[in-house]
Scaffold this active site. Structure first.
Site, short mmCIF file in Angstrom:
data_model
loop_
_atom_site.label_atom_id
_atom_site.label_comp_id
_atom_site.label_asym_id
_atom_site.label_seq_id
_atom_site.Cartn_x
_atom_site.Cartn_y
_atom_site.Cartn_z
N ASN A 96 0.83 -1.21 0.00
CA ASN A 96 0.00 0.00 0.00
C ASN A 96 0.86 1.26 0.00
O ASN A 96 0.75 2.13 0.85
CB ASN A 96 -0.94 0.01 1.21
CG ASN A 96 -0.21 -0.08 2.54
OD1 ASN A 96 0.85 -0.69 2.64
ND2 ASN A 96 -0.78 0.51 3.57
N ASP A 306 0.59 -6.02 12.44
CA ASP A 306 -0.17 -5.21 11.48
C ASP A 306 0.23 -3.74 11.61
O ASP A 306 -0.61 -2.84 11.61
CB ASP A 306 -1.68 -5.39 11.66
CG ASP A 306 -2.45 -5.11 10.37
OD1 ASP A 306 -1.83 -5.13 9.29
OD2 ASP A 306 -3.66 -4.86 10.44
N PHE A 324 -7.99 4.02 9.40
CA PHE A 324 -7.81 2.80 10.15
C PHE A 324 -6.31 2.51 10.30
O PHE A 324 -5.54 2.73 9.37
CB PHE A 324 -8.44 1.61 9.42
CG PHE A 324 -9.95 1.62 9.41
CD1 PHE A 324 -10.67 1.19 10.50
CD2 PHE A 324 -10.64 2.06 8.28
CE1 PHE A 324 -12.05 1.17 10.48
CE2 PHE A 324 -12.02 2.05 8.24
CZ PHE A 324 -12.73 1.60 9.36
N GLY A 325 -5.91 2.01 11.48
CA GLY A 325 -4.54 1.52 11.61
C GLY A 325 -3.87 1.91 12.92
O GLY A 325 -4.15 2.95 13.50
#
Length: 417
Positions: A96, A306, A324-325
């Protein structure tokens, strides 16, 4: 370089010295001796640390570094140094980036930027062009340039036929396909787990059903096509059962779970802290119990951080607008060390991911490469921003009490402590 490690407790079920405390002599990156006591006649550099434990070097199969395109979040250089100091001798980096890692040129660029570090970087290639789930990317070319698996990070494959063709095509070169488990027609604009807390807080729910339906579909396709499928970051009890049933059938399916989904529930949402906005979302204690059991039973193969650095402009905003993250390299071990059985935890960070992603395994015995993580499993502390080495500070574990501190790594003939 010659290095003498003193009084280290070895945690490695593949080693004849598992659970034994030994001295270890390393020369030019190779383990020369493992004995009860080794005299330092050559005045070698010594490592002698409090309550020192060592294992095979940890491998995180889901990390984002930003570069190229999002260097303000994290560069490859700082990301690899952070990984080393967090105990990881290898990381698989998600595609990404900008441009998306969907061709051999971008894969080659990422690999070249990662040369010369203690921590090895393995690129993950995008499954589809620009991760748009329309056309399959240059999988074979990317594999030849170092990509170890193919998937669109946090983007589900909506077109079932695309997954079918990908699984069939990848068998020609023993490729591993990754499919993110979320049916967007059900997930829609969900932000957090669809349960009592989402209703209480007025936040749009993202139901467990969205994950489970996608996994069920993907497993049906895998059964039809054969091939190898990896399902990253599962988060629900039903997902564990679906994958357990598929493994019993003999399907080549593996899966991972994130550290935060193993210890934090959606009760964390009460303060509207955008660091708790993760994908998949935090679920319930029932799900956590099922995930831990799945790890212990061998249904879940891998634990990942992650690690996803997000800059403050996109994270410290209103909850619904935040990306998100969470970062997670620095906190993974301390968060899980007293929650997951030690042998299970270490296996899920070492031998299991290396087997699945076809990466060399170096067990702790004489003649093997020194690829080691050094840690103290009993050191308790509160995780604060001072412990964060990443450029971005979006940690879901901020101000949490953790137990277990990483000293560093010995890998690629380098020592990072």
């Amino acid at each position: 370089m010659t290095l003498l490690i003193k009084s280290a407790t070895i945690i490695d079920k593949t080693s004849p010295f598992h659970n034994q405390t030994k001295d270890i002599l390393i020369e030019n990156g190779i383990i020369l001796k493992i004995e009860n006591s080794i005299e330092n006649k050559g005045n070698f550099e010594e490592i002698q640390l409090d309550n020192l434990h060592i294992s095979q070097g940890w491998f995180d199969t889901s990390v984002c570094f930003g570069e190229p395109g999002f260097e303000e979040r994290e560069t490859i250089e700082n990301g690899l140094n952070t990984a080393a100091k967090s105990g990881f001798t290898a990381v698989a980096v998600n595609p990404n980036t900008s441009p998306v890692a969907d061709n051999k040129a971008t894969i080659e660029f990422i690999k070249n930027k990662a040369c010369g570090f203690a921590t090895s970087l393995y690129p993950l290639g995008s499954l589809t062009k620009n991760s748009e789930s329309e056309d399959i990317a240059e999988l074979f070319d990317m594999k030849n340039y170092g990509a170890i698996a193919f998937g669109d990070y946090k983007k589900p494959i909506s077109n079932a036929n695309l997954l079918k063709i990908s699984l069939q095509y990848a068998q020609n070169f023993d490729g591993l396909i990754m499919s993110y488990p979320q049916d967007n027609s059900i997930a829609r604009n969900g932000l957090v787990n669809e349960e009592k807390n989402s209703t209480r807080l007025g936040l749009k729910g993202l139901p467990a059903l969205a994950e489970e339906m996608q996994i069920a579909r993907d497993l049906f396709i895998l059964e039809y096509t054969s091939g190898k499928l990896h399902i990253p970051s599962i988060s629900t009890a039903k997902s564990v059962q679906l994958i357990k049933d598929a493994k019993k059938k003999g399907l080549q399916v593996t899966c991972s779970v994130t550290a935060h989904n193993l210890v934090l529930t959606d009760d964390e949402l009460m303060d509207f802290d955008s660091n708790t906005k993760v994908l998949p979302p935090l679920r319930t204690s029932k799900d956590i119990n099922a995930l831990i059991k799945g790890l212990n039973d061998g249904v879940i193969d891998i634990i990942t951080s992650d690690h996803n650095p997000i800059d403050i402009e996109h994270k410290k905003v209103e909850y619904s607008n935040a990306k998100f993250g969470t970062i997670g390299l620095e906190s993974l071990f301390g968060a899980l060390n007293k929650v997951i059985d030690t042998d299970v935890l270490i296996a899920s960070l070492t031998t299991n991911p290396r087997k699945i992603f076809n990466i060399e395994i170096n067990c702790i015995k004489v003649g093997e490469k020194a690829d080691l993580t050094l840690f103290n499993p009993d050191d308790a502390y509160t995780f604060t921003e001072a412990h964060i080495l990443s450029t971005s500070k979006n940690s879901i574990f901020l101000n949490k009490k953790l137990t277990g501190r990483v000293y560093g790594v010995i890998a690629n003939n380098k020592t990072i402590l």
